[in-house]
Design a protein around this motif. Sequence first.
Motif, PDB file in Angstrom:
ATOM      1  N   ALA A  36      69.186 135.445  14.627  1.00 23.41           N
ATOM      2  CA  ALA A  36      68.466 134.401  15.352  1.00 23.41           C
ATOM      3  C   ALA A  36      67.725 134.963  16.560  1.00 23.41           C
ATOM      4  CB  ALA A  36      69.441 133.313  15.791  1.00 23.41           C
TER       5      ALA A  36
ATOM      6  N   GLY B  65      65.019 124.057   8.064  1.00 18.25           N
ATOM      7  CA  GLY B  65      66.323 124.633   7.744  1.00 18.25           C
ATOM      8  C   GLY B  65      66.433 126.061   8.219  1.00 18.25           C
ATOM      9  N   TRP B  66      67.280 126.835   7.560  1.00 23.85           N
ATOM     10  CA  TRP B  66      67.521 128.229   7.919  1.00 23.85           C
ATOM     11  C   TRP B  66      67.956 128.973   6.679  1.00 23.85           C
ATOM     12  CZ3 TRP B  66      65.603 130.877  11.573  1.00 23.85           C
ATOM     13  CH2 TRP B  66      66.181 132.062  12.063  1.00 23.85           C
TER      14      TRP B  66
ATOM     15  N   GLN C 151      77.354 125.870  10.730  1.00 23.83           N
ATOM     16  CA  GLN C 151      76.008 125.310  10.700  1.00 23.83           C
ATOM     17  C   GLN C 151      75.362 125.773   9.385  1.00 23.83           C
ATOM     18  OE1 GLN C 151      73.391 124.417  14.208  1.00 23.83           O
ATOM     19  NE2 GLN C 151      72.369 126.282  13.555  1.00 23.83           N
TER      20      GLN C 151
ATOM     21  N   GLY D 156      73.214 126.721   6.130  1.00 20.32           N
ATOM     22  CA  GLY D 156      71.839 127.071   5.828  1.00 20.32           C
ATOM     23  C   GLY D 156      71.297 126.183   4.723  1.00 20.32           C
TER      24      GLY D 156
ATOM     25  N   TRP E 147      67.365 124.527   2.862  1.00 22.56           N
ATOM     26  CA  TRP E 147      66.028 124.050   3.181  1.00 22.56           C
ATOM     27  C   TRP E 147      65.809 122.644   2.639  1.00 22.56           C
ATOM     28  CZ3 TRP E 147      63.400 127.054   6.442  1.00 22.56           C
ATOM     29  CH2 TRP E 147      63.766 128.415   6.526  1.00 22.56           C
TER      30      TRP E 147
ATOM     31  N   TRP F 209      67.104 127.532  14.044  1.00 21.46           N
ATOM     32  CA  TRP F 209      66.662 127.059  12.731  1.00 21.46           C
ATOM     33  C   TRP F 209      65.270 126.483  12.887  1.00 21.46           C
ATOM     34  CZ3 TRP F 209      67.544 121.567  10.845  1.00 21.46           C
ATOM     35  CH2 TRP F 209      67.930 120.706  11.866  1.00 21.46           C
ATOM     36  N   TRP F 210      64.633 126.176  11.757  1.00 20.12           N
ATOM     37  CA  TRP F 210      63.317 125.551  11.768  1.00 20.12           C
ATOM     38  C   TRP F 210      63.514 124.048  11.761  1.00 20.12           C
ATOM     39  CZ3 TRP F 210      58.867 128.274  12.419  1.00 20.12           C
ATOM     40  CH2 TRP F 210      58.955 129.660  12.289  1.00 20.12           C
TER      41      TRP F 210
END
Length: 297
Positions: free
Chosen positions: A65, A131-132, A143, A145, A147, A223-224
């Motif tokens: 990250a 997402g990530w 947390q 991952g 999308w 994350w996005w």
Amino acid sequence: MDSSLREALVAPNGLLAGETLESVHPVSGGCIHRAWRLTLGGGRIVFAKSGPPQAMDLFEVEADALDALHDHAPRELLVVPRPLGISRMAVHAVLLLPWLQLSAMDQTALGRGLALLHQSSSLAADSRGYGWHRDGYIGSGPQPGGWRDRWGDAFIELRLLPQLKLGCSWGLKLEDCQAFLEALATHLNRLSITPSLVHGDLWGGNAGALSDGRGTLFDPAAWWAHHEVDLAMTRLFGGFSRDFYRAYNAVMTAEPGSQDRIEIYNFYHLLNHANLFGGGYIDQSKACLRSLVRRLM
């Protein structure tokens, strides 16, 4: 720092191989790991975070990250430390970072730098959506991952729902939340936004001002996502000044409804704190859920 960790760091295959370790001082490093200020020969200073071997997974996620945020940060305003090294040893795991000299200077550069990070990353948003790319952590909590194409689906399925499932241990009932979650997903899916790379755990202890006037971010759960999730969390525990918000909003103008979304986005962090620490966070989470149900149902 015990002798085994010292020796492992400066060993021929250690993270500080070839360096002389002049001094070691413990520093505040959060509630999960131990942290150290290491002074090396020649006066160079680095920061080390250590834990048991199983902490390696958390350190790898953090390093990943930090690298991502570093790549999008405007260097003249915002420092995101790029990891110097990470290692699993016999009885330790260590993450090595540049030393950050924090100060009590104003947060103008921090606010503007965060806004520019959000803005520039949105222009290069991941084509996979919100997402990530890997499972991670928020503190020591999970947390996931993954999308999603729509923001509401991502926030519900990747963030709220995993925490709500954990909350069943202290009295939450998932079946009572289904209609609310569907309504909230619909509400957020109506937003027209582009994913931004966010810090993800932006309370006052994970950001600051440096002695050279620039801002800094560290300990991310990136994350996005909708950029407002970072701003919302800055309101949860305080620690951010008027200069910070003024500078941020000069770059990223507040969007309609942003104030109403603060409670929505911080519900995630309240749930995480309830699952990690219990106590009053459980009551806060339940109260927040009731408030959101009244608003959305």
